[in-house]
Motif scaffolding. Structure first.
Motif, PDB file in Angstrom:
ATOM      1  N   PHE A 153     -66.652  14.666  80.776  1.00 53.84           N
ATOM      2  CA  PHE A 153     -67.108  14.094  79.507  1.00 53.84           C
ATOM      3  C   PHE A 153     -68.230  14.930  78.917  1.00 53.84           C
ATOM      4  CE2 PHE A 153     -69.951  11.294  77.090  1.00 53.84           C
ATOM      5  CZ  PHE A 153     -69.064  10.827  76.131  1.00 53.84           C
ATOM      6  N   ASN A 154     -68.050  15.317  77.643  1.00 55.40           N
ATOM      7  CA  ASN A 154     -69.061  16.087  76.932  1.00 55.40           C
ATOM      8  C   ASN A 154     -68.989  15.711  75.453  1.00 55.40           C
ATOM      9  OD1 ASN A 154     -70.612  18.157  75.619  1.00 55.40           O
ATOM     10  ND2 ASN A 154     -70.365  19.432  77.431  1.00 55.40           N
ATOM     11  N   PRO A 155     -69.983  14.992  74.923  1.00 54.35           N
ATOM     12  CA  PRO A 155     -69.916  14.514  73.534  1.00 54.35           C
ATOM     13  C   PRO A 155     -69.978  15.619  72.491  1.00 54.35           C
ATOM     14  CG  PRO A 155     -72.081  14.091  74.470  1.00 54.35           C
ATOM     15  CD  PRO A 155     -71.213  14.575  75.599  1.00 54.35           C
ATOM     16  N   TYR A 156     -70.318  16.844  72.885  1.00 49.81           N
ATOM     17  CA  TYR A 156     -70.352  17.954  71.929  1.00 49.81           C
ATOM     18  C   TYR A 156     -68.983  18.610  71.779  1.00 49.81           C
ATOM     19  CZ  TYR A 156     -75.364  17.390  72.366  1.00 49.81           C
ATOM     20  OH  TYR A 156     -76.627  16.857  72.362  1.00 49.81           O
ATOM     21  N   PHE A 157     -68.042  18.253  72.646  1.00 53.42           N
ATOM     22  CA  PHE A 157     -66.687  18.772  72.559  1.00 53.42           C
ATOM     23  C   PHE A 157     -65.886  17.860  71.641  1.00 53.42           C
ATOM     24  CE2 PHE A 157     -62.409  19.751  74.397  1.00 53.42           C
ATOM     25  CZ  PHE A 157     -62.425  21.108  74.131  1.00 53.42           C
ATOM     26  N   ARG A 196     -74.912  26.351  73.121  1.00 49.76           N
ATOM     27  CA  ARG A 196     -76.070  25.849  73.871  1.00 49.76           C
ATOM     28  C   ARG A 196     -75.933  24.353  74.149  1.00 49.76           C
ATOM     29  NH1 ARG A 196     -80.793  23.355  72.302  1.00 49.76           N
ATOM     30  NH2 ARG A 196     -82.603  23.685  73.652  1.00 49.76           N
ATOM     31  N   SER A 197     -75.543  23.593  73.141  1.00 50.62           N
ATOM     32  CA  SER A 197     -75.411  22.145  73.321  1.00 50.62           C
ATOM     33  C   SER A 197     -74.293  21.808  74.292  1.00 50.62           C
ATOM     34  CB  SER A 197     -75.156  21.471  71.964  1.00 50.62           C
ATOM     35  OG  SER A 197     -76.230  21.694  71.073  1.00 50.62           O
ATOM     36  N   LEU A 198     -73.183  22.531  74.195  1.00 49.82           N
ATOM     37  CA  LEU A 198     -72.048  22.255  75.072  1.00 49.82           C
ATOM     38  C   LEU A 198     -72.420  22.504  76.532  1.00 49.82           C
ATOM     39  CD1 LEU A 198     -68.943  21.546  74.886  1.00 49.82           C
ATOM     40  CD2 LEU A 198     -68.548  23.978  75.214  1.00 49.82           C
ATOM     41  N   LEU A 199     -73.137  23.586  76.792  1.00 55.49           N
ATOM     42  CA  LEU A 199     -73.487  23.932  78.165  1.00 55.49           C
ATOM     43  C   LEU A 199     -74.436  22.918  78.790  1.00 55.49           C
ATOM     44  CD1 LEU A 199     -73.961  27.798  77.863  1.00 55.49           C
ATOM     45  CD2 LEU A 199     -72.050  26.576  78.918  1.00 55.49           C
ATOM     46  N   THR A 200     -75.239  22.263  77.961  1.00 57.65           N
ATOM     47  CA  THR A 200     -76.213  21.298  78.483  1.00 57.65           C
ATOM     48  C   THR A 200     -75.834  19.856  78.154  1.00 57.65           C
ATOM     49  OG1 THR A 200     -77.537  21.507  76.459  1.00 57.65           O
ATOM     50  CG2 THR A 200     -78.083  22.978  78.283  1.00 57.65           C
ATOM     51  N   GLY A 201     -74.613  19.649  77.659  1.00 58.53           N
ATOM     52  CA  GLY A 201     -74.271  18.337  77.112  1.00 58.53           C
ATOM     53  C   GLY A 201     -73.409  17.444  77.978  1.00 58.53           C
ATOM     54  N   TYR A 202     -73.193  17.773  79.229  1.00 56.31           N
ATOM     55  CA  TYR A 202     -72.360  16.928  80.081  1.00 56.31           C
ATOM     56  C   TYR A 202     -73.078  15.607  80.376  1.00 56.31           C
ATOM     57  CZ  TYR A 202     -69.328  20.945  80.727  1.00 56.31           C
ATOM     58  OH  TYR A 202     -68.468  21.998  80.504  1.00 56.31           O
ATOM     59  N   ARG A 203     -72.373  14.497  80.186  1.00 54.84           N
ATOM     60  CA  ARG A 203     -72.961  13.177  80.345  1.00 54.84           C
ATOM     61  C   ARG A 203     -72.034  12.262  81.141  1.00 54.84           C
ATOM     62  NH1 ARG A 203     -76.317  16.005  78.502  1.00 54.84           N
ATOM     63  NH2 ARG A 203     -77.701  15.659  76.718  1.00 54.84           N
ATOM     64  N   ASN A 204     -72.576  11.121  81.507  1.00 57.52           N
ATOM     65  CA  ASN A 204     -71.793  10.064  82.159  1.00 57.52           C
ATOM     66  C   ASN A 204     -71.240   9.145  81.079  1.00 57.52           C
ATOM     67  OD1 ASN A 204     -70.751   7.905  83.566  1.00 57.52           O
ATOM     68  ND2 ASN A 204     -72.478   7.727  84.969  1.00 57.52           N
ATOM     69  N   PRO A 205     -69.930   9.049  80.900  1.00 59.26           N
ATOM     70  CA  PRO A 205     -69.385   8.213  79.818  1.00 59.26           C
ATOM     71  C   PRO A 205     -69.724   6.735  79.980  1.00 59.26           C
ATOM     72  CG  PRO A 205     -67.646   8.925  81.304  1.00 59.26           C
ATOM     73  CD  PRO A 205     -68.872   9.682  81.694  1.00 59.26           C
ATOM     74  N   ARG A 236     -73.420   1.786  72.987  1.00 61.50           N
ATOM     75  CA  ARG A 236     -72.836   2.399  74.168  1.00 61.50           C
ATOM     76  C   ARG A 236     -71.344   2.633  73.971  1.00 61.50           C
ATOM     77  NH1 ARG A 236     -74.644  -0.409  79.667  1.00 61.50           N
ATOM     78  NH2 ARG A 236     -73.294   1.292  80.389  1.00 61.50           N
ATOM     79  N   LEU A 237     -70.900   3.765  74.461  1.00 61.91           N
ATOM     80  CA  LEU A 237     -69.487   4.139  74.342  1.00 61.91           C
ATOM     81  C   LEU A 237     -68.588   3.096  74.984  1.00 61.91           C
ATOM     82  CD1 LEU A 237     -67.130   6.139  73.821  1.00 61.91           C
ATOM     83  CD2 LEU A 237     -67.770   7.296  75.937  1.00 61.91           C
ATOM     84  N   LYS A 238     -68.933   2.651  76.184  1.00 64.52           N
ATOM     85  CA  LYS A 238     -68.077   1.721  76.914  1.00 64.52           C
ATOM     86  C   LYS A 238     -68.065   0.327  76.295  1.00 64.52           C
ATOM     87  CE  LYS A 238     -65.939   3.709  80.330  1.00 64.52           C
ATOM     88  NZ  LYS A 238     -64.466   3.617  80.443  1.00 64.52           N
ATOM     89  N   GLU A 239     -69.108  -0.026  75.576  1.00 66.13           N
ATOM     90  CA  GLU A 239     -69.118  -1.315  74.879  1.00 66.13           C
ATOM     91  C   GLU A 239     -68.237  -1.275  73.636  1.00 66.13           C
ATOM     92  OE1 GLU A 239     -73.146  -2.232  74.070  1.00 66.13           O
ATOM     93  OE2 GLU A 239     -73.658  -2.714  76.155  1.00 66.13           O
TER      94      GLU A 239
END
Length: 293
Positions: free
Chosen positions: A200-204, A166-175, A184-187
């Protein structure tokens, strides 16, 4: 002489093993761990409640039927379900006629009775769900060299499998904007990049996954029972369905467990009373030095 050599060889092997263990332990204790984006920004699946949770859980058959619909209309384009047969759909509350109709709506591998060549035919209740690709080579070629895994046992193959799906299917984000606890990831990792063919998917586990977002908009499927097909709802339903495919006896196992626990409790009490009845007339012998009662 032979015995002495054997002893020396054994001691040598023992020394080498101990030395390797000491060196490994010392390295583990003293080596500085370099933080990585995968370690710092991989997040645990989000908790969700399901009717089959807990010791008294039961299947929500309407939810399982909705999940099957999501799998059929969305997931089956890439993922197989090779361990599940069409006849198993009867366990979801479908009638025999509905099972036959569902099976016939799929095309399964077959053989042309006239030419003997490979072909496809409408499925029957005794068939299993077909793979969308003829082989792994074709599957990899269609998915950026990544073979989509079979989903039959996916929720059993992953930790917190139902919530993970469930989390993976709804977890796509902008890195570029993703953050955890305000960081922040980029910082933290300015060099982190998602390759063009990945998402990018933080649950993967390694944050970048080859599968494109399968659920892209509310109303992607139309539920027959009138349930609002939001992305969250579709992800919840299909994860419940995949929990059933991985362990269709889940609820039956729980229901069987209670009579078993009751029998074990009864047998324990019965054994205790039997022990008291059998050994009650037997008095322990007095040993020398015991104080008189």
């Amino acid at each position: 002489m032979t015995r002495l050599i054997s002893i020396l060889v054994g001691l040598g092997f023992t020394f080498v093993v101990l030395l390797a263990f000491v060196i490994g332990a010392w390295t583990f204790a003293t080596e500085e761990v370099t933080p990585t984006a995968e370690h710092e920004f991989h997040v645990a699946p989000r908790h969700a409640s399901y009717q089959f949770d807990g010791a008294l859980g039961t299947w929500d058959y309407q939810q399982l039927q909705r999940g099957y619909q999501v799998y059929k209309e969305v997931c089956s384009a890439c993922h197989s379900l090779k361990l599940v047969g069409f006849r198993n759909l009867a366990e979801l509350g479908y009638t025999e006629a509905e099972v036959k109709a569902e099976a016939a709506s799929w095309q399964v591998p077959g053989v042309d009775p006239v030419t003997g060549e490979a072909s496809t035919r409408p499925g029957t209740a005794t068939d299993y769900f077909p793979s969308p690709y003829p082989n792994d080579v074709a599957a990899a070629a269609a998915n950026n060299n990544a073979v989509p895994p079979d989903l039959s046992l996916m929720t059993k193959a992953r930790h917190h499998g139902t919530e993970y799906v469930r989390s993976l299917l709804t977890g796509y984000r902008n890195p570029n904007t993703f953050s955890v606890d305000g960081v922040r990831l980029k910082e933290e990792f300015p060099d982190f990049e998602t390759p063009p063919a990945l998402h990018f998917n933080p649950y993967f586990a390694n944050l970048n996954i080859a599968m494109a977002p399968p659920l892209t908009a509310n109303g992607q499927v139309t539920y027959a029972d009138g349930t609002d097909p939001t992305i969250e709802q579709m992800a919840t339903d299909v994860s419940a369905f995949l929990t059933w495919t991985a362990e269709p006896t889940l609820v039956r196992r729980k229901q069987t467990g209670w009579p078993v626990l009751g029998f074990l409790l009864f047998a324990t009490v019965l054994a205790w009373y039997a022990k008291k009845q059998v050994w009650a007339p037997v008095k322990p012998k007095k040993r020398k030095g015991d104080n008189p009662a």
